[in-house]
Design a protein around this motif. Sequence first.
Motif, mmCIF file in Angstrom:
data_model
loop_
_atom_site.group_PDB
_atom_site.id
_atom_site.type_symbol
_atom_site.label_atom_id
_atom_site.label_comp_id
_atom_site.label_asym_id
_atom_site.label_seq_id
_atom_site.Cartn_x
_atom_site.Cartn_y
_atom_site.Cartn_z
ATOM 1 N N LEU A 143 0.866 -1.179 0.000
ATOM 2 C CA LEU A 143 0.000 0.000 0.000
ATOM 3 C C LEU A 143 0.901 1.228 0.000
ATOM 4 O O LEU A 143 1.726 1.402 0.909
ATOM 5 N N ILE A 144 0.768 2.063 -1.014
ATOM 6 C CA ILE A 144 1.573 3.279 -1.121
ATOM 7 C C ILE A 144 0.736 4.444 -0.613
ATOM 8 O O ILE A 144 -0.326 4.742 -1.166
ATOM 9 N N LEU A 145 1.232 5.069 0.451
ATOM 10 C CA LEU A 145 0.497 6.144 1.117
ATOM 11 C C LEU A 145 0.917 7.487 0.538
ATOM 12 O O LEU A 145 2.083 7.867 0.625
ATOM 13 N N CYS A 146 -0.035 8.183 -0.040
ATOM 14 C CA CYS A 146 0.248 9.443 -0.726
ATOM 15 C C CYS A 146 -0.387 10.628 -0.022
ATOM 16 O O CYS A 146 -0.872 11.560 -0.662
ATOM 17 N N GLY A 147 -0.384 10.601 1.291
ATOM 18 C CA GLY A 147 -0.905 11.712 2.077
ATOM 19 C C GLY A 147 0.188 12.719 2.378
ATOM 20 O O GLY A 147 1.358 12.536 2.037
ATOM 21 N N GLY A 148 -0.200 13.769 3.060
ATOM 22 C CA GLY A 148 0.736 14.818 3.412
ATOM 23 C C GLY A 148 1.488 14.505 4.695
ATOM 24 O O GLY A 148 0.974 13.838 5.597
ATOM 25 N N SER A 149 2.706 15.016 4.786
ATOM 26 C CA SER A 149 3.555 14.772 5.952
ATOM 27 C C SER A 149 3.091 15.513 7.199
ATOM 28 O O SER A 149 3.344 15.058 8.313
ATOM 29 N N ALA A 150 2.446 16.645 7.033
ATOM 30 C CA ALA A 150 2.076 17.458 8.196
ATOM 31 C C ALA A 150 1.039 16.769 9.074
ATOM 32 O O ALA A 150 1.212 16.675 10.290
ATOM 33 N N THR A 151 -0.027 16.255 8.468
ATOM 34 C CA THR A 151 -1.104 15.692 9.289
ATOM 35 C C THR A 151 -1.525 14.284 8.886
ATOM 36 O O THR A 151 -1.950 13.514 9.743
ATOM 37 N N ASP A 152 -1.412 13.935 7.620
ATOM 38 C CA ASP A 152 -1.906 12.629 7.161
ATOM 39 C C ASP A 152 -1.013 11.462 7.567
ATOM 40 O O ASP A 152 -1.449 10.523 8.222
ATOM 41 N N LEU A 153 0.225 11.496 7.144
ATOM 42 C CA LEU A 153 1.105 10.337 7.314
ATOM 43 C C LEU A 153 1.431 9.988 8.760
ATOM 44 O O LEU A 153 1.549 8.795 9.074
ATOM 45 N N ALA A 200 -0.469 9.796 11.190
ATOM 46 C CA ALA A 200 -1.549 8.920 11.665
ATOM 47 C C ALA A 200 -1.734 7.720 10.747
ATOM 48 O O ALA A 200 -1.912 6.587 11.205
ATOM 49 N N MET A 201 -1.704 7.967 9.437
ATOM 50 C CA MET A 201 -2.011 6.915 8.468
ATOM 51 C C MET A 201 -0.963 5.806 8.415
ATOM 52 O O MET A 201 -1.312 4.627 8.352
ATOM 53 N N THR A 202 0.304 6.177 8.404
ATOM 54 C CA THR A 202 1.323 5.153 8.190
ATOM 55 C C THR A 202 1.347 4.116 9.304
ATOM 56 O O THR A 202 1.305 2.913 9.013
ATOM 57 N N PRO A 203 1.367 4.516 10.582
ATOM 58 C CA PRO A 203 1.310 3.463 11.609
ATOM 59 C C PRO A 203 0.025 2.632 11.544
ATOM 60 O O PRO A 203 0.061 1.412 11.715
ATOM 61 N N GLU A 204 -1.108 3.302 11.271
ATOM 62 C CA GLU A 204 -2.381 2.574 11.177
ATOM 63 C C GLU A 204 -2.323 1.508 10.096
ATOM 64 O O GLU A 204 -2.683 0.351 10.324
ATOM 65 N N PHE A 205 -1.855 1.874 8.914
ATOM 66 C CA PHE A 205 -1.861 0.920 7.809
ATOM 67 C C PHE A 205 -0.670 -0.030 7.843
ATOM 68 O O PHE A 205 -0.747 -1.125 7.286
ATOM 69 N N ALA A 206 0.428 0.348 8.515
ATOM 70 C CA ALA A 206 1.564 -0.566 8.666
ATOM 71 C C ALA A 206 1.204 -1.749 9.553
ATOM 72 O O ALA A 206 1.875 -2.772 9.529
ATOM 73 N N ALA A 207 0.142 -1.620 10.319
ATOM 74 C CA ALA A 207 -0.337 -2.733 11.139
ATOM 75 C C ALA A 207 -1.162 -3.722 10.320
ATOM 76 O O ALA A 207 -1.527 -4.786 10.820
ATOM 77 N N PHE A 265 -0.734 -3.741 6.355
ATOM 78 C CA PHE A 265 -0.153 -3.881 5.019
ATOM 79 C C PHE A 265 1.347 -3.636 5.073
ATOM 80 O O PHE A 265 1.840 -2.962 5.964
ATOM 81 N N ASN A 266 2.055 -4.112 4.055
ATOM 82 C CA ASN A 266 3.383 -3.592 3.765
ATOM 83 C C ASN A 266 3.134 -2.206 3.172
ATOM 84 O O ASN A 266 2.285 -2.065 2.280
ATOM 85 N N VAL A 267 3.849 -1.194 3.659
ATOM 86 C CA VAL A 267 3.562 0.178 3.237
ATOM 87 C C VAL A 267 4.819 0.919 2.791
ATOM 88 O O VAL A 267 5.939 0.582 3.198
ATOM 89 N N ILE A 268 4.582 1.940 1.987
ATOM 90 C CA ILE A 268 5.603 2.913 1.593
ATOM 91 C C ILE A 268 4.983 4.287 1.777
ATOM 92 O O ILE A 268 3.839 4.510 1.370
ATOM 93 N N ASP A 269 5.738 5.197 2.408
ATOM 94 C CA ASP A 269 5.268 6.579 2.470
ATOM 95 C C ASP A 269 6.385 7.534 2.071
ATOM 96 O O ASP A 269 7.521 7.125 1.839
ATOM 97 N N SER A 270 6.039 8.809 1.962
ATOM 98 C CA SER A 270 6.996 9.838 1.550
ATOM 99 C C SER A 270 7.127 10.919 2.626
ATOM 100 O O SER A 270 7.335 12.084 2.315
ATOM 101 N N PHE A 271 7.018 10.517 3.882
ATOM 102 C CA PHE A 271 7.104 11.461 4.993
ATOM 103 C C PHE A 271 8.382 12.277 4.875
ATOM 104 O O PHE A 271 9.472 11.737 4.751
ATOM 105 N N ASP A 272 8.266 13.613 4.924
ATOM 106 C CA ASP A 272 9.466 14.427 4.725
ATOM 107 C C ASP A 272 9.607 15.598 5.699
ATOM 108 O O ASP A 272 10.290 16.568 5.415
#
Length: 131
Positions: A65-75, A77-84, A86-93
């Motif tokens: 699952l490739i997470l394409c949300g924003g680093s400020a507020t989306d990722l 919360a989203m990345t830990p939730e979905f890493a539980a 799916f295998n995930v990739i994000d672009s947190f910066d």
Amino acid sequence: MTKLAIMGYGNLARGVECAVAQNPDMTLAAVFTRRDPKTVQILTPGVPVLPVSEASAMREQIDVLILCGGSATDLPAMTPEFAAQFNVIDSFDTHARIPAHFAAVDAAAQAAGKIALISAGWDPGLFSVNR
């Protein structure tokens, strides 16, 4: 064939969708959105656009699952939730917050036996290039 899904559908997600289309060993399984799915027009014919709430039900049909949300507020919360789930990739910066983001995502992924790749591929980033 690696089955990918995209979470979110903004500029980054459209770029991911185009990249997936260029790789014959990958296929796009779904796009998940917080918007009304009927209002989201993607480029790949035949791929379902679904509400975020349906992602969990597709765990067995998605390899990454490739997470394409924003680093400020989306990722954060989203990345830990979905890493539980799916295998995930994000672009947190948000560089100063990467250690905390890593810790939260790592804990969720390890507990679930999943792989998570964070802060991948965008820095200096598409937005920086556009600026």
